[in-house]
Design a protein around this motif. Sequence first.
Motif, PDB file in Angstrom:
ATOM      1  N   GLN A  63     -11.525   0.084 -52.929  1.00 55.78           N
ATOM      2  CA  GLN A  63     -12.859  -0.277 -52.490  1.00 55.78           C
ATOM      3  C   GLN A  63     -13.899   0.823 -52.096  1.00 55.78           C
ATOM      4  O   GLN A  63     -14.752   0.882 -52.473  1.00 55.78           O
ATOM      5  CB  GLN A  63     -12.679  -1.465 -51.341  1.00 55.78           C
ATOM      6  CG  GLN A  63     -13.638  -2.442 -51.601  1.00 55.78           C
ATOM      7  CD  GLN A  63     -13.261  -3.605 -50.674  1.00 55.78           C
ATOM      8  OE1 GLN A  63     -12.550  -3.214 -49.443  1.00 55.78           O
ATOM      9  NE2 GLN A  63     -13.738  -4.689 -50.641  1.00 55.78           N
ATOM     10  N   ARG A  64     -13.174   1.529 -51.302  1.00 56.58           N
ATOM     11  CA  ARG A  64     -13.972   2.756 -50.805  1.00 56.58           C
ATOM     12  C   ARG A  64     -14.427   3.654 -51.992  1.00 56.58           C
ATOM     13  O   ARG A  64     -15.508   4.137 -51.928  1.00 56.58           O
ATOM     14  CB  ARG A  64     -13.206   3.466 -49.590  1.00 56.58           C
ATOM     15  CG  ARG A  64     -14.110   3.764 -48.523  1.00 56.58           C
ATOM     16  CD  ARG A  64     -13.287   4.789 -47.760  1.00 56.58           C
ATOM     17  NE  ARG A  64     -12.677   5.990 -48.356  1.00 56.58           N
ATOM     18  CZ  ARG A  64     -11.253   6.320 -48.040  1.00 56.58           C
ATOM     19  NH1 ARG A  64     -10.586   5.711 -47.388  1.00 56.58           N
ATOM     20  NH2 ARG A  64     -10.801   7.299 -48.933  1.00 56.58           N
ATOM     21  N   LEU A  65     -13.437   4.021 -52.760  1.00 58.70           N
ATOM     22  CA  LEU A  65     -13.723   4.740 -53.681  1.00 58.70           C
ATOM     23  C   LEU A  65     -14.818   4.254 -54.644  1.00 58.70           C
ATOM     24  O   LEU A  65     -15.587   4.920 -55.370  1.00 58.70           O
ATOM     25  CB  LEU A  65     -12.311   5.068 -54.539  1.00 58.70           C
ATOM     26  CG  LEU A  65     -11.363   6.182 -53.912  1.00 58.70           C
ATOM     27  CD1 LEU A  65     -10.299   6.334 -54.432  1.00 58.70           C
ATOM     28  CD2 LEU A  65     -12.059   7.454 -53.304  1.00 58.70           C
ATOM     29  N   GLN A  66     -14.576   3.024 -54.929  1.00 62.98           N
ATOM     30  CA  GLN A  66     -15.653   2.543 -56.010  1.00 62.98           C
ATOM     31  C   GLN A  66     -16.851   2.489 -55.261  1.00 62.98           C
ATOM     32  O   GLN A  66     -17.900   2.833 -56.169  1.00 62.98           O
ATOM     33  CB  GLN A  66     -15.127   0.979 -56.190  1.00 62.98           C
ATOM     34  CG  GLN A  66     -14.204   0.884 -57.525  1.00 62.98           C
ATOM     35  CD  GLN A  66     -13.665  -0.483 -57.615  1.00 62.98           C
ATOM     36  OE1 GLN A  66     -13.970  -1.395 -56.605  1.00 62.98           O
ATOM     37  NE2 GLN A  66     -13.176  -0.935 -58.602  1.00 62.98           N
ATOM     38  N   GLU A  67     -17.176   2.089 -53.959  1.00 57.75           N
ATOM     39  CA  GLU A  67     -18.395   2.263 -53.574  1.00 57.75           C
ATOM     40  C   GLU A  67     -18.915   3.576 -53.607  1.00 57.75           C
ATOM     41  O   GLU A  67     -20.057   3.822 -53.976  1.00 57.75           O
ATOM     42  CB  GLU A  67     -18.306   1.856 -51.887  1.00 57.75           C
ATOM     43  CG  GLU A  67     -18.287   0.257 -51.839  1.00 57.75           C
ATOM     44  CD  GLU A  67     -17.915  -0.006 -50.342  1.00 57.75           C
ATOM     45  OE1 GLU A  67     -17.949   0.795 -49.513  1.00 57.75           O
ATOM     46  OE2 GLU A  67     -17.574  -1.209 -50.275  1.00 57.75           O
ATOM     47  N   LYS A  68     -18.120   4.447 -53.425  1.00 60.31           N
ATOM     48  CA  LYS A  68     -18.462   6.021 -53.313  1.00 60.31           C
ATOM     49  C   LYS A  68     -18.741   6.513 -54.657  1.00 60.31           C
ATOM     50  O   LYS A  68     -19.769   7.488 -55.041  1.00 60.31           O
ATOM     51  CB  LYS A  68     -17.485   6.857 -52.630  1.00 60.31           C
ATOM     52  CG  LYS A  68     -18.024   8.166 -51.908  1.00 60.31           C
ATOM     53  CD  LYS A  68     -17.111   9.017 -51.346  1.00 60.31           C
ATOM     54  CE  LYS A  68     -16.134   9.484 -52.334  1.00 60.31           C
ATOM     55  NZ  LYS A  68     -14.887  10.591 -51.528  1.00 60.31           N
ATOM     56  N   SER A  70     -19.188   4.979 -57.890  1.00 62.35           N
ATOM     57  CA  SER A  70     -19.688   4.410 -58.993  1.00 62.35           C
ATOM     58  C   SER A  70     -20.668   5.143 -59.714  1.00 62.35           C
ATOM     59  O   SER A  70     -20.697   5.262 -61.046  1.00 62.35           O
ATOM     60  CB  SER A  70     -20.330   3.240 -58.585  1.00 62.35           C
ATOM     61  OG  SER A  70     -21.471   3.417 -57.632  1.00 62.35           O
ATOM     62  N   ASP A  71     -21.613   6.081 -59.030  1.00 63.23           N
ATOM     63  CA  ASP A  71     -22.450   6.931 -59.920  1.00 63.23           C
ATOM     64  C   ASP A  71     -21.912   7.858 -60.716  1.00 63.23           C
ATOM     65  O   ASP A  71     -22.090   8.231 -61.769  1.00 63.23           O
ATOM     66  CB  ASP A  71     -23.349   7.420 -58.732  1.00 63.23           C
ATOM     67  CG  ASP A  71     -24.357   6.707 -58.209  1.00 63.23           C
ATOM     68  OD1 ASP A  71     -24.687   5.480 -58.877  1.00 63.23           O
ATOM     69  OD2 ASP A  71     -24.975   6.938 -56.998  1.00 63.23           O
ATOM     70  N   VAL A  73     -18.893   7.737 -61.784  1.00 64.48           N
ATOM     71  CA  VAL A  73     -18.099   7.242 -62.859  1.00 64.48           C
ATOM     72  C   VAL A  73     -19.106   7.044 -64.146  1.00 64.48           C
ATOM     73  O   VAL A  73     -19.035   7.339 -65.382  1.00 64.48           O
ATOM     74  CB  VAL A  73     -17.614   5.731 -62.497  1.00 64.48           C
ATOM     75  CG1 VAL A  73     -17.055   4.996 -63.674  1.00 64.48           C
ATOM     76  CG2 VAL A  73     -16.404   5.934 -61.464  1.00 64.48           C
ATOM     77  N   VAL A  74     -20.264   6.298 -63.574  1.00 67.96           N
ATOM     78  CA  VAL A  74     -21.308   6.102 -64.742  1.00 67.96           C
ATOM     79  C   VAL A  74     -21.686   7.565 -65.337  1.00 67.96           C
ATOM     80  O   VAL A  74     -21.842   7.617 -66.912  1.00 67.96           O
ATOM     81  CB  VAL A  74     -22.612   5.626 -64.185  1.00 67.96           C
ATOM     82  CG1 VAL A  74     -23.647   5.640 -65.340  1.00 67.96           C
ATOM     83  CG2 VAL A  74     -22.275   4.227 -63.771  1.00 67.96           C
ATOM     84  N   ALA A  75     -21.851   8.475 -64.783  1.00 67.81           N
ATOM     85  CA  ALA A  75     -22.358   9.954 -65.278  1.00 67.81           C
ATOM     86  C   ALA A  75     -21.073  10.389 -66.192  1.00 67.81           C
ATOM     87  O   ALA A  75     -21.490  10.844 -67.134  1.00 67.81           O
ATOM     88  CB  ALA A  75     -22.359  10.934 -63.886  1.00 67.81           C
ATOM     89  N   ARG A  76     -19.759  10.141 -65.594  1.00 67.54           N
ATOM     90  CA  ARG A  76     -18.736  10.697 -66.580  1.00 67.54           C
ATOM     91  C   ARG A  76     -18.903   9.729 -67.730  1.00 67.54           C
ATOM     92  O   ARG A  76     -18.193  10.403 -68.928  1.00 67.54           O
ATOM     93  CB  ARG A  76     -17.320  10.237 -65.945  1.00 67.54           C
ATOM     94  CG  ARG A  76     -16.307  11.452 -66.138  1.00 67.54           C
ATOM     95  CD  ARG A  76     -14.981  11.227 -65.418  1.00 67.54           C
ATOM     96  NE  ARG A  76     -15.216  11.165 -63.918  1.00 67.54           N
ATOM     97  CZ  ARG A  76     -14.656  10.363 -63.186  1.00 67.54           C
ATOM     98  NH1 ARG A  76     -13.578   9.609 -63.752  1.00 67.54           N
ATOM     99  NH2 ARG A  76     -14.781  10.451 -62.027  1.00 67.54           N
ATOM    100  N   GLU A  77     -18.961   8.447 -67.671  1.00 68.32           N
ATOM    101  CA  GLU A  77     -18.953   7.802 -68.829  1.00 68.32           C
ATOM    102  C   GLU A  77     -19.974   8.100 -70.074  1.00 68.32           C
ATOM    103  O   GLU A  77     -19.832   8.357 -71.040  1.00 68.32           O
ATOM    104  CB  GLU A  77     -19.269   6.268 -68.511  1.00 68.32           C
ATOM    105  CG  GLU A  77     -19.052   5.219 -69.592  1.00 68.32           C
ATOM    106  CD  GLU A  77     -17.781   4.556 -69.398  1.00 68.32           C
ATOM    107  OE1 GLU A  77     -17.446   3.317 -69.657  1.00 68.32           O
ATOM    108  OE2 GLU A  77     -16.771   5.139 -68.658  1.00 68.32           O
TER     109      GLU A  77
END
Lengths: 230, 109
Positions: A63-68, A70-71, A73-77
Amino acid sequence: MFYDKHAKILITIVCAILGVMLATQFRTNESRKANIPYQRAEDLSERLKVVEKERNQLLLEIQRLQEKASDEVVAREINMLKAYAGDTALHGPGVIVTVDDSKKVSKPGENQNLYLIHDDDLLRIINELRASGAEGIAINEERLIAVSEIRCAGPTLSVNNNRFAPPYVIRAIGDPKSLETALKMRGGVIETLKFWGIQVTVTQEENVVLPAFKGTHSFEYAKVGEGGKG
Amino acid sequence: MIYPIIGLIIGIFLGLNMPISLPQEYVKLLSVALMAVLDSVLGGMRSAKEGNYDNQIFISGFFVNAFVATLLCYFGERLGIDLYFVGILAFGLRIFQNIAIIRRLYLGK
């Protein structure tokens, strides 16, 4: 004392019996605790507790990592998709295939075209490379993307609307060995081309660099999505 | 007072070194018998202290109590009645009673 010798012996025996019973009970109880099913159940419940605790901690961490992140992850995607679309330069192990026109002099009366490289020759090579797992391909300095064309344009070849004259250099990233063997397969592309004297060389490279696609992506007719009713 | 202790030590030593182990279903019986025996021994101590110790009563009480308690527990088990608890409770109460009396006698009150 108030009891005679006879009584003393009896009392000793009685107490000995009591002692035996006590010891037996004690030992039975101990062995029951040491019993495998008992121990196993205790063991398993202990481990279950530990694992459940661990799982809860990991869930919290997710949960913590997802909150932190998400940006991130989007950039990597986005980077990943760009790489797939050919918008970024790529490098990695692969092969470089050089194709040049035939040096053979055509016999009189023979079709000279047979000794030249045609678009379908290159397409076959490209197709073979893709079939053997090439992850990115470029012809000369043009990166091949989903909408790239390879077609004859007079004596030259048009790729991404840029024209090239022989020799053509095809770069492909993938497993160098399987790419080369796919091309050099008996009865494969290169054997056919060699028959006409077309010069093809395949070299395995540690680091092949593919340029980025230089054009722009645009859809004139296509729209994103399924579009509902036909 | 030395003989009972010697007997007890011998018994515990024997019991710990005996290779037999009790099957699971007899543990309850033994525990009830153990309570009965413990009660008998304490009763014997008490009567000795009171001065009306009788050897025959002590020995017979010891064995009969243990036997009947075991029997009761056994039939309880067979019938599905937890007479085991009854035995434990009854003998437990008596043990405490005996201990209380012995204590009073030792304190001389």
